[in-house]
Write an enzyme that holds these catalytic residues in place. Sequence first.
Site, PDB file in Angstrom:
ATOM      1  N   SER A  67       0.828  -1.205   0.000  1.00  0.00           N
ATOM      2  CA  SER A  67       0.000   0.000   0.000  1.00  0.00           C
ATOM      3  C   SER A  67       0.861   1.253   0.000  1.00  0.00           C
ATOM      4  O   SER A  67       2.007   1.251   0.461  1.00  0.00           O
ATOM      5  CB  SER A  67      -0.902   0.027   1.232  1.00  0.00           C
ATOM      6  OG  SER A  67      -1.769  -1.073   1.240  1.00  0.00           O
TER       7      SER A  67
HETATM    8  N1  SAH Z   1      -1.307  -4.636   4.138  1.00  0.00           N
HETATM    9  C1  SAH Z   1      -0.620  -4.882   2.893  1.00  0.00           C
HETATM   10  C2  SAH Z   1      -1.473  -4.494   1.701  1.00  0.00           C
HETATM   11  C3  SAH Z   1      -1.533  -5.627   0.748  1.00  0.00           C
HETATM   12  S1  SAH Z   1      -2.705  -5.503  -0.568  1.00  0.00           S
HETATM   13  C4  SAH Z   1       0.742  -4.212   2.857  1.00  0.00           C
HETATM   14  O1  SAH Z   1       1.058  -3.442   3.756  1.00  0.00           O
HETATM   15  O2  SAH Z   1       1.522  -4.495   1.946  1.00  0.00           O
HETATM   16  C5  SAH Z   1      -4.028  -6.511   0.067  1.00  0.00           C
HETATM   17  C6  SAH Z   1      -3.701  -7.940   0.404  1.00  0.00           C
HETATM   18  O3  SAH Z   1      -4.934  -8.554   0.839  1.00  0.00           O
HETATM   19  C7  SAH Z   1      -3.192  -8.796  -0.745  1.00  0.00           C
HETATM   20  O4  SAH Z   1      -1.971  -9.383  -0.378  1.00  0.00           O
HETATM   21  C8  SAH Z   1      -4.284  -9.850  -0.934  1.00  0.00           C
HETATM   22  O5  SAH Z   1      -3.801 -11.119  -1.330  1.00  0.00           O
HETATM   23  C9  SAH Z   1      -4.907  -9.909   0.459  1.00  0.00           C
HETATM   24  N2  SAH Z   1      -6.274 -10.429   0.537  1.00  0.00           N
HETATM   25  C10 SAH Z   1      -7.316 -10.240  -0.321  1.00  0.00           C
HETATM   26  N3  SAH Z   1      -8.417 -10.902   0.114  1.00  0.00           N
HETATM   27  C11 SAH Z   1      -8.065 -11.517   1.281  1.00  0.00           C
HETATM   28  C12 SAH Z   1      -8.737 -12.380   2.204  1.00  0.00           C
HETATM   29  N4  SAH Z   1     -10.010 -12.765   2.024  1.00  0.00           N
HETATM   30  N5  SAH Z   1      -8.065 -12.821   3.277  1.00  0.00           N
HETATM   31  C13 SAH Z   1      -6.760 -12.476   3.488  1.00  0.00           C
HETATM   32  N6  SAH Z   1      -6.058 -11.693   2.653  1.00  0.00           N
HETATM   33  C14 SAH Z   1      -6.696 -11.220   1.561  1.00  0.00           C
END
Ligand code: SAH
Length: 217
Positions: A67
């Site tokens: 993010s």
């Molecule tokens: N917090 C992260 C942002 C990652 S983007 C950071 O700091 O880098 C969002 C993430 O949510 C992705 O890795 C995606 O695979 C995950 N995601 C999407 N749906 C999800 C679910 N149902 N359960 C767990 N993770 C999920």
Amino acid sequence: MRPTEDHYRHKGLRKKLVQGIQSKGISDERVLDAILEVPRHYFLDSAFDELAYEDRAFPIGEGQTISQPYTVAYQSQLLELKPFMKVLEIGTGSAYQAVVLAEMGVQVYTIERQKKLFEANKKFDLLKKYPTIKFFYGDGYEGLPTYAPFDRVLITAAAPEVPQKLIDQLKPGGMMVLPLGSGDIQQMMRLTKLENGALKEEVFDHFSFVPMIVGKK
Ligand code: SAH
């Protein structure tokens, strides 16, 4: 390859990043201090060495992103954290947000649905410095009933609707921060579970997150 050194130059870039985030309206000192501390370039390939401190999202593989720092700061500020709180994060991704939360002194339980991203974090040395973060591979829609209730729930993927099971896992008085919506743009929301179980809703700015998807991969 991940970088392994944090130079004064990186620290200087972080200072500038923090000033930028501050000028966009983030005022919680604990959030700003955490962004200043965490070497974001460690979370990306060494090819991103300088870019890592631009206020942008970047690819981390599997079609997912780390993010934007402003977004991480924005969600962290909305959580109104106090030391030792139990925080459930949905969407570990690069683990950057999880580390920012850990720097703020809370206990983090973070879930990722993509096995490859979950496995990559097992080999990420920096995370060994953060024993207060617990990593789980699973579907965030299910939460972690064994570890519930939580003081805070943070969803870092776009939720098409409010996941009821995660509301159930919040303590009375607890808060959930999530980007809500099924289109390209979502509305940042903060839900507070009142003592009588009712939800107080607050609406904030618009953001663009990758979708929260049901099931594991
Ligand atoms: N917090 C992260 C942002 C990652 S983007 C950071 O700091 O880098 C969002 C993430 O949510 C992705 O890795 C995606 O695979 C995950 N995601 C999407 N749906 C999800 C679910 N149902 N359960 C767990 N993770 C999920």
